[in-house]
Design a protein around this motif. Structure first.
Motif, PDB file in Angstrom:
ATOM      1  N   LEU A  30       0.835  -1.197   0.000  1.00  0.00           N
ATOM      2  CA  LEU A  30       0.000   0.000   0.000  1.00  0.00           C
ATOM      3  C   LEU A  30       0.874   1.251   0.000  1.00  0.00           C
ATOM      4  O   LEU A  30       0.623   2.207  -0.742  1.00  0.00           O
ATOM      5  N   SER A  34       0.479   3.634  -3.418  1.00  0.00           N
ATOM      6  CA  SER A  34      -0.533   4.678  -3.278  1.00  0.00           C
ATOM      7  C   SER A  34       0.081   6.074  -3.201  1.00  0.00           C
ATOM      8  O   SER A  34       1.162   6.261  -2.643  1.00  0.00           O
ATOM      9  N   ASP A 388      -7.346   1.035  -1.814  1.00  0.00           N
ATOM     10  CA  ASP A 388      -6.873   2.404  -2.018  1.00  0.00           C
ATOM     11  C   ASP A 388      -7.824   3.217  -2.890  1.00  0.00           C
ATOM     12  O   ASP A 388      -8.121   4.377  -2.596  1.00  0.00           O
TER      13      ASP A 388
END
Length: 402
Positions: A30, A34, A388
């Motif tokens: 993540l 992101s 996300d």
């Protein structure tokens, strides 16, 4: 008109009170992919769990916090010393695990609502009545019924719900949560990492692996991986091994990887049987588990079944369990009779099912091939992107509305 690119957001995550080893890879991926900054708040694992916890330092934004635990009979209440840090962190949104025991999460929920910042629940999407299983009854006890009632009302307070399965989504819709507030993200381990480990383990000779774990030459190996807690019913597998050192003329070995409150009792139950080996807890990123997966015919978990499904499929190994209503929602990732066996009936029926599986090499190969194919649907990239994208959309809409 050109669409204005979404700006990065700062999002706090309060989930499980710690960073379990199986969740570490998700947070790393993540952070790597992101534009948002996700800050994971974590501390010691709750004392009523046996979670295997990842150790810092972590390569993602995180805040380590202290915890205070309070016991009320069988219930455990937890306060994470994180509320002031959440307020000072100027977060655009917050993700909260749907667990009642974290009292501090309710304070954070209230503060987020006052500040008009989106709140996301992250969990099953519904609450399972484990008490009815533990107490041997068909009807959930009062405390479970109250908990489910409260969980449904809390779910409707959220601006979004990150659910593990389609069944979770269906329940949320049934209680009035709008469809655009629900995202199924699945729930997985770092399958990609496990596939790499499986490829490495393939180079090792089976005889070498057997010697490493103390397993007999030529035996059919059944593997258990997970916490040694009552809900997993590992004692049923141990009793099978004691009663069935051979099946269809071939030796049978059971390898147990894991630790927990049941270990001493299980070792006593095994009574020193030569065909049962306890290897203790091993980190999922350790090559030794991949070696054990390579050697085994199946991963067997008689009781409560969760992310062991993903772990087994990553290595192309089928799952064998008992058929009941108290598995974790990840049970939906199985296709019964194709990549797994869910054996109905009592323990005697379960043992007969295990013996039949061990006596059928072609069936073993078919189930293993299908399990290997299923791992493609459980890769972490899907979970990270769904998670996300959903959070970014909901936070952006809230930001535009302020």
């Amino acid at each position: 008109m050109l669409q204005k690119p979404a700006k990065p957001y700062r999002v706090a995550i309060f989930h499980q009170g710690c960073v379990p080893v199986y969740r570490r890879g998700f947070y790393v991926r993540l952070a790597e992919t992101s534009r948002n900054q996700y800050v994971v708040f974590h501390g010691k694992p709750p004392s009523n769990t046996s979670l295997q916890v990842a150790k810092p330092p972590f390569p993602f934004a995180n805040v380590e916090v202290g915890t205070v635990e309070l016991r009320l009979k069988k219930a455990l209440l937890i306060w994470q010393a994180a509320v002031s840090r959440y307020v000072k962190g100027r977060f655009d949104g917050v993700v909260i695990g749907h667990e009642f025991k974290f009292l501090s999460s309710f304070a954070i929920l209230a503060l987020a609502k006052l500040r008009r910042r989106p709140v996301f629940w992250w969990g099953f999407g519904y609450r399972k009545a484990y008490g009815s299983w533990e107490e041997g009854g068909a009807r959930p006890p009062l405390k479970d019924r109250i908990a489910r009632w409260a969980a449904d009302r809390l779910a409707r307070l959220g601006d979004g719900y990150l659910a593990y399965t389609e069944k979770g989504r269906e329940h949320l819709l049934s209680i009035g949560v709008p469809a655009d507030r629900i995202q199924v993200v699945r729930n997985t381990i770092d399958v990609e990492e496990q596939i790499v480990l499986a490829d490495k383990a393939a180079a090792f000779d089976d005889a070498e692996i057997r010697a490493e774990f103390g397993l007999r030459p030529g035996s059919d190996v059944l593997l258990y991986v997970g916490r040694l807690v009552p809900r997993k019913e590992v004692d049923s597998l141990v009793r099978f091994a004691v009663a069935s050192p051979q099946v269809d003329g071939r030796p049978v070995d059971v390898l147990v990887i894991g630790d927990g409150e049941e270990r001493a009792r299980l070792e006593a139950l095994a009574g020193g049987a030569r065909n049962i080996r306890f290897a203790g807890a091993i980190d999922p990123s350790d090559l030794r588990i991949a070696k054990a997966m390579k050697l085994c015919r199946a991963v067997v978990i008689p009781g409560y079944l969760g992310l062991a499904i993903n772990h087994a499929f990553a290595h192309g190994r089928p799952i064998i369990t008992r058929k009941h209503d108290f598995h974790s929602p990840e049970i939906e990732y199985l296709t019964e009779g194709e990549d797994s066996l869910l054996i109905a009936g009592d323990e005697a029926d379960f043992h007969k099912g295990l013996a039949a599986f061990l006596a059928a090499p072609e069936e073993q190969q078919r189930l293993a091939a299908n399990a290997a194919a299923r791992r493609e649907t459980l890769r972490m990239d899907y979970m990270v992107k769904a998670y996300d994208d959903f959070i970014s959309r909901v936070v952006a809409n809230a930001d535009n509305g302020r």
